[in-house]
Design a protein around this motif. Sequence first.
Motif, mmCIF file in Angstrom:
data_model
loop_
_atom_site.group_PDB
_atom_site.id
_atom_site.type_symbol
_atom_site.label_atom_id
_atom_site.label_comp_id
_atom_site.label_asym_id
_atom_site.label_seq_id
_atom_site.Cartn_x
_atom_site.Cartn_y
_atom_site.Cartn_z
ATOM 1 N N ARG A 96 0.836 -1.210 0.000
ATOM 2 C CA ARG A 96 0.000 0.000 0.000
ATOM 3 C C ARG A 96 0.868 1.257 0.000
ATOM 4 N N LEU A 115 -5.183 7.116 0.549
ATOM 5 C CA LEU A 115 -5.472 5.712 0.822
ATOM 6 C C LEU A 115 -6.700 5.239 0.047
ATOM 7 N N ARG A 116 -7.680 6.126 -0.141
ATOM 8 C CA ARG A 116 -8.863 5.763 -0.930
ATOM 9 C C ARG A 116 -8.456 5.444 -2.366
ATOM 10 N N ASP A 119 -6.393 2.132 -2.515
ATOM 11 C CA ASP A 119 -7.232 0.939 -2.388
ATOM 12 C C ASP A 119 -8.058 0.705 -3.653
ATOM 13 N N GLN A 120 -8.443 1.781 -4.323
ATOM 14 C CA GLN A 120 -9.171 1.665 -5.581
ATOM 15 C C GLN A 120 -8.313 0.966 -6.634
ATOM 16 N N GLU A 123 -7.746 -2.727 -5.768
ATOM 17 C CA GLU A 123 -8.923 -3.520 -6.125
ATOM 18 C C GLU A 123 -8.968 -3.768 -7.632
ATOM 19 N N ASP A 128 -6.508 -6.625 -3.418
ATOM 20 C CA ASP A 128 -7.222 -6.131 -2.233
ATOM 21 C C ASP A 128 -6.614 -6.637 -0.927
ATOM 22 N N GLY A 131 -2.401 -5.285 0.453
ATOM 23 C CA GLY A 131 -1.961 -3.937 0.810
ATOM 24 C C GLY A 131 -1.019 -3.876 1.993
#
Length: 254
Positions: A96, A115-116, A119-120, A123, A128, A131
């Motif tokens: 991550r 972080l959003r 994570d997108q 994914e 997923d 991270g």
Amino acid sequence: MIRFENVTKVLGNRAVLDGIDFEVGPGETFVIVGLSGAGKSVTLKHMIRLMQPDAGRIVIDGEDINQLGRNGLRQARAKFGVLFQGAALLQWMSVRDNVALPLREHTKLPDDEILRRVDQKLELLSLDDAGDKFPSDISGGMQKRAGLARAIIMDPQIVLYDEPTSGLDPVTSRRIDDLIVNMRERLGITSVVVTHDLHSALAIGSRIMMLHEGRIVENAPPEGFIRSKDPTVQSFLESQYITKKGKWEGMGHE
């Protein structure tokens, strides 16, 4: 989008690039193949001005990249993401944090937004659950995908891939091919791929260009590439057991 005009680069008294001309259009997956030392990676480095030509011009979105000042060069490079041959992940950082690094270095976004976005992308690349892991804890294929997530975290227009399937088993290599195609179809990304893997090149490329002794010996869609009359191209195809028959027989007859 990318145009090389009579580009020459001499290294060690040898013309690694010898007056080459080609264009890469928006949304293309442009694949560069050739033997070791043919100038493939040198070509990639010229696109982001890690190297400069001895003659000729490299035009990115209408601008000669070698004439740009510091700010202009920074803006031009922001259009690119790069997936390095070994993924080049920092071993002491989690996946991550590796993916977040460009956002933390080049933007002032708050950490929750960073972080959003990370994570997108994780994914999108089916990472997923990876991270919080470190690069040493995941497979080579997952490392390549993490490197790709970092390459696209700034939403570049163009992604450069340097031997994306190198060192991977055939099944994982084809998965990386699928991801490159997915980047084009879902995000509209223009891709320039350097590879030795002709099976990959034929599967993902909208066009394939072969370099040999500093010159372009072929530049054609896959169906045209496998029918090239150039002996260097035919020898390269045969070395990877690719002929006009079998799997590739239907190419160009739709």
